[in-house]
Structures are given as C-alpha cells and as structure tokens.
Design a protein around this motif. Structure first.
Motif, PDB file in Angstrom:
ATOM      1  N   PHE A   1      53.648  64.632 -60.805  1.00  0.00           N
ATOM      2  CA  PHE A   1      52.797  63.838 -61.677  1.00  0.00           C
ATOM      3  C   PHE A   1      51.379  63.839 -61.111  1.00  0.00           C
ATOM      4  CE2 PHE A   1      57.067  62.139 -61.842  1.00  0.00           C
ATOM      5  CZ  PHE A   1      57.303  61.960 -63.201  1.00  0.00           C
ATOM      6  N   ALA A   2      50.434  63.495 -61.981  1.00  0.00           N
ATOM      7  CA  ALA A   2      49.050  63.274 -61.540  1.00  0.00           C
ATOM      8  C   ALA A   2      48.643  61.907 -62.084  1.00  0.00           C
ATOM      9  CB  ALA A   2      48.131  64.372 -62.054  1.00  0.00           C
TER      10      ALA A   2
ATOM     11  N   TYR B   1      44.388  63.101 -66.463  1.00  0.00           N
ATOM     12  CA  TYR B   1      45.206  63.037 -65.252  1.00  0.00           C
ATOM     13  C   TYR B   1      44.309  62.748 -64.050  1.00  0.00           C
ATOM     14  CZ  TYR B   1      43.695  67.960 -65.290  1.00  0.00           C
ATOM     15  OH  TYR B   1      42.959  69.116 -65.369  1.00  0.00           O
ATOM     16  N   GLY B   2      44.940  62.211 -62.997  1.00  0.00           N
ATOM     17  CA  GLY B   2      44.202  61.803 -61.816  1.00  0.00           C
ATOM     18  C   GLY B   2      43.895  62.957 -60.879  1.00  0.00           C
ATOM     19  N   ASP B   3      43.291  62.609 -59.744  1.00  0.00           N
ATOM     20  CA  ASP B   3      42.825  63.630 -58.800  1.00  0.00           C
ATOM     21  C   ASP B   3      43.862  63.975 -57.737  1.00  0.00           C
ATOM     22  OD1 ASP B   3      42.778  61.300 -57.359  1.00  0.00           O
ATOM     23  OD2 ASP B   3      40.738  61.530 -56.597  1.00  0.00           O
ATOM     24  N   ARG B   4      45.040  63.375 -57.825  1.00  0.00           N
ATOM     25  CA  ARG B   4      46.072  63.609 -56.806  1.00  0.00           C
ATOM     26  C   ARG B   4      47.405  63.910 -57.473  1.00  0.00           C
ATOM     27  NH1 ARG B   4      47.911  59.205 -52.127  1.00  0.00           N
ATOM     28  NH2 ARG B   4      49.644  60.422 -51.262  1.00  0.00           N
TER      29      ARG B   4
ATOM     30  N   VAL C   1      44.321  56.806 -56.611  1.00  0.00           N
ATOM     31  CA  VAL C   1      45.446  55.906 -56.390  1.00  0.00           C
ATOM     32  C   VAL C   1      45.157  54.961 -55.228  1.00  0.00           C
ATOM     33  CG1 VAL C   1      47.839  55.845 -55.556  1.00  0.00           C
ATOM     34  CG2 VAL C   1      47.197  57.427 -57.392  1.00  0.00           C
ATOM     35  N   GLU C   2      44.558  55.501 -54.173  1.00  0.00           N
ATOM     36  CA  GLU C   2      44.325  54.717 -52.957  1.00  0.00           C
ATOM     37  C   GLU C   2      43.344  53.567 -53.171  1.00  0.00           C
ATOM     38  OE1 GLU C   2      45.603  58.828 -51.992  1.00  0.00           O
ATOM     39  OE2 GLU C   2      44.034  57.968 -53.269  1.00  0.00           O
ATOM     40  N   ALA C   3      42.532  53.650 -54.209  1.00  0.00           N
ATOM     41  CA  ALA C   3      41.551  52.598 -54.471  1.00  0.00           C
ATOM     42  C   ALA C   3      42.151  51.410 -55.216  1.00  0.00           C
ATOM     43  CB  ALA C   3      40.379  53.161 -55.275  1.00  0.00           C
ATOM     44  N   ILE C   4      43.327  51.595 -55.816  1.00  0.00           N
ATOM     45  CA  ILE C   4      43.900  50.557 -56.668  1.00  0.00           C
ATOM     46  C   ILE C   4      45.242  50.030 -56.160  1.00  0.00           C
ATOM     47  CG2 ILE C   4      44.749  50.040 -58.985  1.00  0.00           C
ATOM     48  CD1 ILE C   4      41.728  50.440 -58.871  1.00  0.00           C
TER      49      ILE C   4
END
Length: 312
Positions: A183-184, A212-215, A288-291
């Motif tokens: 998943f992203a 989609y996200g960056d990870r 993800v790491e920011a939230i």
C-alpha cells in the motif's frame, strides 16, 4: 454574491468531514444528506455545513437535495457487504451512481466529483469490480466529471492504523493474511485538499487522479509500525494463502466483518499507484510519520519514551 453550493454524499463519514470543512473554508456552501442524523452529528458541528435528513438512494429525494447546487460530490462507499455475492457493492457503488447521475441531470447540476479506488475495475473482488463499473457510469454520463482513486487513507479516526492499534492492544499474536500486500497510505487531509483544488481547476474535468502517499508499506510493515508506535512487542504470523482464505471465510460470519473474503481478494493487488495525482494537483504529501505517532496519542512510543525520561 451567493456562495456556490456543493452537495456531498457521504459527507458525514471519515473523509467527508475533512472535505466539508475544507470546502467551507474555501468559500463554498455545503449540504450533507444523511439517513441517520444522530450518526452524523460530527458533520453537523462544521460551521457552514447544512446537514439534512434524507435517503440518498431515493431518486426523488436526491433530485430535491441537488436543487440550486453547482456541484455534486459522491464519497459513498462500503468495504464489506452482507454475504459475499456482490449485491451490496452493486447497490452502494453502481446503483447509487446511476441515481446520482439522473438526479444531477434533473436538477441541472453539471459538475460531479466521484470517489473511487486504486485498482478499480481490476481483479476478482466485488468491491473493485463495482468501483470500476461506477467509474464507467460516470465517464459515460455526459457530466463534467473528475474521478479520484486513492490508496488506503489514513488520519485521525481512520480504519487502518486505528483498527490495527485496537487489535494489537488485545492480541499478543496477529495472524495476517496477504501480509506482503503493498500500500501507499495517503493522508485524509491531502485527499480532501486534492478534491477542493480539482473543483476550482477546469483542467481536472474528464481526469482521473491516483492519490497515494510517499511511502510504500506492506501490510505487515503497517502492523509492525503501529505496534512500534504503541510501544508493544507483538508476534506477527504471516498466514500462507490457504490459511488466509480460511481466515477470511471465517470472518465473513463475524459481526462487523473486520476482514472478509472480498477483502482477501482485494489484497491480491498492490495498492500503490503509478501516476502521481497529488503532484499533478499541486498537493504536497503528508508523510505517515508526521501524523500517526500523534494520532495514536499517549500510548505512542514517543510518549512512552518521554514519560521514561521524566521518571529518570
């Protein structure tokens, strides 16, 4: 000058509440129909959003709701259905879109934003098949449409990290089907922002945007990351396909369906995207790491470390 009116189907849900707030801030009037006003009270608390009791599956009610509107946004979607025959997905995704298109034409609403999913129309799951059918209905509608295809969406109140967090707190062992599925994860605020920006951009008409996200994370990595943030050590059991299918079949009969046979089929396809819709719309991705560490609150790993330092 009257502000343009946007009718948001599914506006009382997870994404809908974020989107409604952004629309109001951007200068739109927002009308949110909901069959159950008590369930939708969080949406009612958004200043400038008008919550109306209505059944959006009734074509006549739908046409009345759209009177005077400039835009219709459809966020309605389900991840599971009663049984496993595709009927529930057809009702929620395809038939509702047919009714919405008809209501838009009757009410003179030309602009339609449709929420879909990455991999819509692909694979063997009823969820993805019905998403694909709904997309085609929108494309053939003759309306000024824009389609959004997100990977899994995360944020406060999501059914991704929060659901696994709840399970990890009570389960020392996590049996995981399709643990290698990719998943992203994309932040709910970024999805909402993309939709608001597309609404004001005529070049988005007739376009589909993968969001989609960056990870990229496997399902196993999502679960491990969640456990880390909770300060928990858990054993993850990667189920072989045969056991994974049995797990899904057993979950078909569990109230609330935390997992299902159709979910299992959906997981056969990686949800990672290929053409960056957020970039095209000018949205900077939220990692993800920011939230997630903040979202998981005082049980998060950093909070536990901070309390440990205070004790020393």
């Amino acid at each position: 000058m009257n502000k343009p009116l946007v009718v948001v189907l599914g506006g009382s849900g997870f994404l809908g509440r974020h989107l409604a707030q952004m629309l109001v801030q951007a200068g739109y009037r927002v009308r949110i129909p909901s069959r159950n006003r008590n369930v939708a009270m969080k949406a009612a608390a958004i200043p400038g959003a008008d919550l109306i009791s209505a059944n959006v599956h009734d074509p006549d009610q739908l046409a009345k709701l759209l009177r005077g509107a400039s835009v219709a946004i459809n966020l309605v979607g389900i991840l599971n259905e009663n049984g496993d025959n595709g009927r529930g997905f057809q009702t929620a995704h395809v038939e509702l879109v047919e009714k919405l298109i008809g209501a838009c034409k009757k009410a003179g609403v030309k602009r339609l934003l449709q929420m879909s999913s990455l991999n819509a129309g692909r694979g063997s799951s009823y969820y993805l098949k019905s998403r694909g059918e709904a997309e085609q209905k929108v494309k053939d509608s003759g309306l000024d449409w824009t389609i959004f295809q997100p990977s899994v969406i995360f944020g406060r109140g999501d059914s991704l990290f929060n659901r696994f967090a709840a399970l990890l707190k009570i389960a020392p062992i996590m049996p995981l089907a399709k643990a290698g599925s990719k998943f992203a994860p994309v932040y709910v605020g970024d999805v909402a922002r993309a939709m608001v920006l597309a609404l004001g951009d005529k070049s988005s008409i007739g376009q589909s945007y993968e969001l989609y996200g960056d990870r990229t994370m496997t399902l196993e990595e999502i679960v491990r990351y969640t456990a880390e943030q909770l300060g928990l050590k858990r054993l993850i059991w990667r189920l072989p396909d045969a056991l994974g299918r049995l797990q899904a079949l057993a979950m078909d009969f569990v109230p609330g369906k935390p997992f299902s046979s159709d979910n299992y089929r959906s997981l056969s396809l990686d949800s990672v995207g290929g053409v960056d819709g957020l970039f095209k719309l000018g949205v900077k991705k939220t990692p993800v790491e920011a939230i997630v560490p903040l979202m998981l609150g005082s049980c998060g790993r950093q909070a536990l470390l901070d309390r440990g330092r205070q004790v020393r």
